[in-house]
Write a protein that holds these residues in place. Structure first.
Motif, PDB file in Angstrom:
ATOM      1  N   GLN A 204       0.839  -1.192   0.000  1.00 25.75           N
ATOM      2  CA  GLN A 204       0.000   0.000   0.000  1.00 25.75           C
ATOM      3  C   GLN A 204       0.877   1.245   0.000  1.00 25.75           C
ATOM      4  O   GLN A 204       1.877   1.314   0.709  1.00 25.75           O
ATOM      5  CB  GLN A 204      -0.920  -0.020   1.229  1.00 25.75           C
ATOM      6  CG  GLN A 204      -1.948   1.101   1.260  1.00 25.75           C
ATOM      7  CD  GLN A 204      -2.876   0.972   2.460  1.00 25.75           C
ATOM      8  OE1 GLN A 204      -3.283  -0.134   2.823  1.00 25.75           O
ATOM      9  NE2 GLN A 204      -3.211   2.083   3.085  1.00 25.75           N
TER      10      GLN A 204
ATOM     11  N   PHE B 283       1.977   6.553  -9.339  1.00 20.86           N
ATOM     12  CA  PHE B 283       1.242   5.425  -8.799  1.00 20.86           C
ATOM     13  C   PHE B 283       1.416   4.216  -9.721  1.00 20.86           C
ATOM     14  O   PHE B 283       1.317   4.341 -10.942  1.00 20.86           O
ATOM     15  CB  PHE B 283      -0.244   5.762  -8.656  1.00 20.86           C
ATOM     16  CG  PHE B 283      -1.025   4.679  -7.989  1.00 20.86           C
ATOM     17  CD1 PHE B 283      -0.975   4.522  -6.613  1.00 20.86           C
ATOM     18  CD2 PHE B 283      -1.776   3.776  -8.731  1.00 20.86           C
ATOM     19  CE1 PHE B 283      -1.673   3.501  -5.991  1.00 20.86           C
ATOM     20  CE2 PHE B 283      -2.477   2.760  -8.119  1.00 20.86           C
ATOM     21  CZ  PHE B 283      -2.420   2.622  -6.742  1.00 20.86           C
TER      22      PHE B 283
ATOM     23  N   SER C 287       0.027   1.972 -11.468  1.00 24.59           N
ATOM     24  CA  SER C 287      -1.268   1.545 -11.996  1.00 24.59           C
ATOM     25  C   SER C 287      -1.168   0.328 -12.905  1.00 24.59           C
ATOM     26  O   SER C 287      -2.089  -0.488 -12.952  1.00 24.59           O
ATOM     27  CB  SER C 287      -1.926   2.700 -12.762  1.00 24.59           C
ATOM     28  OG  SER C 287      -1.055   3.193 -13.771  1.00 24.59           O
TER      29      SER C 287
ATOM     30  N   ARG D  46      -1.029  -2.846 -10.932  1.00 22.84           N
ATOM     31  CA  ARG D  46      -2.286  -3.035 -10.207  1.00 22.84           C
ATOM     32  C   ARG D  46      -3.452  -3.381 -11.122  1.00 22.84           C
ATOM     33  O   ARG D  46      -4.600  -3.416 -10.665  1.00 22.84           O
ATOM     34  CB  ARG D  46      -2.619  -1.767  -9.426  1.00 22.84           C
ATOM     35  CG  ARG D  46      -1.630  -1.396  -8.356  1.00 22.84           C
ATOM     36  CD  ARG D  46      -1.684  -2.334  -7.160  1.00 22.84           C
ATOM     37  NE  ARG D  46      -0.915  -1.760  -6.069  1.00 22.84           N
ATOM     38  CZ  ARG D  46      -1.379  -0.875  -5.213  1.00 22.84           C
ATOM     39  NH1 ARG D  46      -2.639  -0.485  -5.304  1.00 22.84           N
ATOM     40  NH2 ARG D  46      -0.607  -0.384  -4.267  1.00 22.84           N
TER      41      ARG D  46
ATOM     42  N   SER E  58      -8.689  -3.387 -11.917  1.00 23.26           N
ATOM     43  CA  SER E  58      -7.669  -2.622 -11.204  1.00 23.26           C
ATOM     44  C   SER E  58      -7.951  -2.649  -9.716  1.00 23.26           C
ATOM     45  O   SER E  58      -9.098  -2.828  -9.280  1.00 23.26           O
ATOM     46  CB  SER E  58      -7.625  -1.177 -11.712  1.00 23.26           C
ATOM     47  OG  SER E  58      -7.146  -1.103 -13.042  1.00 23.26           O
TER      48      SER E  58
ATOM     49  N   LEU F 153      -7.143  -0.745  -5.873  1.00 19.43           N
ATOM     50  CA  LEU F 153      -6.655   0.314  -4.986  1.00 19.43           C
ATOM     51  C   LEU F 153      -6.771  -0.197  -3.551  1.00 19.43           C
ATOM     52  O   LEU F 153      -7.805  -0.756  -3.178  1.00 19.43           O
ATOM     53  CB  LEU F 153      -7.473   1.591  -5.154  1.00 19.43           C
ATOM     54  CG  LEU F 153      -7.280   2.344  -6.475  1.00 19.43           C
ATOM     55  CD1 LEU F 153      -8.315   3.454  -6.611  1.00 19.43           C
ATOM     56  CD2 LEU F 153      -5.876   2.928  -6.549  1.00 19.43           C
TER      57      LEU F 153
ATOM     58  N   GLU G 151      -5.457   4.342  -0.303  1.00 22.07           N
ATOM     59  CA  GLU G 151      -5.164   4.832  -1.650  1.00 22.07           C
ATOM     60  C   GLU G 151      -6.397   5.395  -2.345  1.00 22.07           C
ATOM     61  O   GLU G 151      -6.264   6.180  -3.288  1.00 22.07           O
ATOM     62  CB  GLU G 151      -4.571   3.707  -2.500  1.00 22.07           C
ATOM     63  CG  GLU G 151      -3.195   3.252  -2.047  1.00 22.07           C
ATOM     64  CD  GLU G 151      -2.688   2.042  -2.809  1.00 22.07           C
ATOM     65  OE1 GLU G 151      -1.501   1.716  -2.642  1.00 22.07           O
ATOM     66  OE2 GLU G 151      -3.468   1.421  -3.562  1.00 22.07           O
ATOM     67  N   ILE G 152      -7.571   5.015  -1.888  1.00 20.11           N
ATOM     68  CA  ILE G 152      -8.788   5.533  -2.521  1.00 20.11           C
ATOM     69  C   ILE G 152      -8.936   7.035  -2.309  1.00 20.11           C
ATOM     70  O   ILE G 152      -9.685   7.693  -3.036  1.00 20.11           O
ATOM     71  CB  ILE G 152     -10.062   4.810  -2.022  1.00 20.11           C
ATOM     72  CG1 ILE G 152     -10.350   5.132  -0.554  1.00 20.11           C
ATOM     73  CG2 ILE G 152      -9.971   3.310  -2.253  1.00 20.11           C
ATOM     74  CD1 ILE G 152     -11.681   4.605  -0.064  1.00 20.11           C
TER      75      ILE G 152
ATOM     76  N   ALA H 259      -3.832   8.611  -7.720  1.00 18.06           N
ATOM     77  CA  ALA H 259      -3.989   7.169  -7.926  1.00 18.06           C
ATOM     78  C   ALA H 259      -5.222   6.894  -8.776  1.00 18.06           C
ATOM     79  O   ALA H 259      -5.186   6.064  -9.699  1.00 18.06           O
ATOM     80  CB  ALA H 259      -4.084   6.443  -6.592  1.00 18.06           C
TER      81      ALA H 259
ATOM     82  N   ILE I  89      -5.187   5.054 -12.432  1.00 14.74           N
ATOM     83  CA  ILE I  89      -5.974   3.852 -12.696  1.00 14.74           C
ATOM     84  C   ILE I  89      -6.927   4.088 -13.866  1.00 14.74           C
ATOM     85  O   ILE I  89      -7.155   3.205 -14.701  1.00 14.74           O
ATOM     86  CB  ILE I  89      -6.749   3.429 -11.429  1.00 14.74           C
ATOM     87  CG1 ILE I  89      -5.795   2.853 -10.373  1.00 14.74           C
ATOM     88  CG2 ILE I  89      -7.844   2.427 -11.763  1.00 14.74           C
ATOM     89  CD1 ILE I  89      -5.150   1.541 -10.754  1.00 14.74           C
TER      90      ILE I  89
ATOM     91  N   ALA J 124     -11.643  -2.038  -4.398  1.00 16.11           N
ATOM     92  CA  ALA J 124     -11.064  -1.160  -3.388  1.00 16.11           C
ATOM     93  C   ALA J 124     -11.179  -1.817  -2.017  1.00 16.11           C
ATOM     94  O   ALA J 124     -11.980  -1.394  -1.175  1.00 16.11           O
ATOM     95  CB  ALA J 124     -11.775   0.193  -3.404  1.00 16.11           C
TER      96      ALA J 124
ATOM     97  N   ILE K 113     -13.384   7.882  -7.586  1.00 18.72           N
ATOM     98  CA  ILE K 113     -12.704   6.875  -8.406  1.00 18.72           C
ATOM     99  C   ILE K 113     -13.526   6.586  -9.657  1.00 18.72           C
ATOM    100  O   ILE K 113     -12.994   6.469 -10.763  1.00 18.72           O
ATOM    101  CB  ILE K 113     -12.468   5.585  -7.600  1.00 18.72           C
ATOM    102  CG1 ILE K 113     -11.489   5.859  -6.443  1.00 18.72           C
ATOM    103  CG2 ILE K 113     -11.925   4.479  -8.491  1.00 18.72           C
ATOM    104  CD1 ILE K 113     -11.433   4.747  -5.420  1.00 18.72           C
TER     105      ILE K 113
END
Length: 243
Positions: A114, A128, A130, A133, A143, A145, A149-150, A155, A159, A169, A186
């Motif tokens: 994280q 980040f 991405s 991930r 993907s 998170l 990170e959300i 980030a 993504i 998430a 997001i």
């Protein structure tokens, strides 16, 4: 893609002696996922707790060995506690929280460390990760998170450039009033469903943002059970999502 999204009891959270009980839950949830024709099981961050990184890798090996479909979730290591996190640890990428995706057939993506815990302690100078991930599950690009990170807008933007079909998430525990707005942000960056999972004190609702951007929270009262059966002390609930 069909997803079995879970909500977990805080009983045994960050307690390595609780891992065997949580593996019992994992096995039961994998059966439920198969019965409900789900391609992926979503667990929260910190679902398992390792004493060190060697123990982490051994526990993840057990997850990979159990998984027949895909599993996304997390494992914490050592003296993991959000109260003890310092900004210098975050900037040095030393957080003891890890996420993963077991994609079935003995394959593991991760563990990923994280990168931040709040909307203010991420490092805007570090890109980040991405690409690492984002993985393919059942022919679908997904993907991931991890927990705090959300709250990192960079980030979410990174993504979004990966154009996933869904964002998972997984969170740690009781993430508070800022959770839904963060999930919605997001979605604004990705234009796809966003599914959350975490630990809570009491059986409540399980949260998601639908493909159209609307909040889609569901009660788990009809879908939950204890381990060991029939009265606990650990419980988990679930919802089936089509994304």
């Amino acid at each position: 893609m069909r997803v079995l999204q879970t909500l977990m009891s805080k009983e045994g959270f960050r307690d390595s002696t609780h891992n065997d009980l949580r593996f019992r839950a994992l096995k039961a949830l994998l059966v439920i996922a198969k019965t409900t024709e789900c391609h992926l099981l979503q667990l929260p961050m910190g679902f398992l707790f390792a004493t060190d990184e060697a123990d982490r890798d051994q526990l993840l090996g057990r997850v990979v060995g159990e998984a027949r479909g895909a599993v996304v979730g997390g494992i914490d290591v050592g003296a993991a506690s959000k109260r003890n996190v310092t900004k210098s640890e975050v900037l040095a990428r030393r957080l003891p929280y890890f996420g993963f995706v077991a994609t079935g057939g003995g394959q593991l993506s991760g563990p990923w460390r994280q990168t931040s815990t709040t909307n203010s302690n991420y490092d805007p100078q570090q890109a980040f990760p991405s690409r690492e991930r984002t993985v393919a599950v059942a022919g679908v690009e997904v993907s991931v998170l991890l927990c705090g990170e959300i709250f990192n807008p960079e980030a979410a933007k990174a993504i979004g450039k990966m154009r996933p079909s869904v964002v998972f998430a997984p969170g740690h525990a009781s993430m508070g009033m800022g959770l839904i707005p963060a999930l919605q942000r997001i979605h604004e960056s990705t234009n796809c469903p966003v599914l959350h999972s975490h630990h809570v004190a009491n059986a409540e609702t399980i949260h998601a943002i639908a493909a159209n951007g609307e909040q889609d929270s569901q009660s788990v009262n009809a879908n939950w059970q204890y381990e060991p059966k029939p009265t606990g002390p650990f419980w988990y609930g679930w919802a089936v999502r089509k994304v």
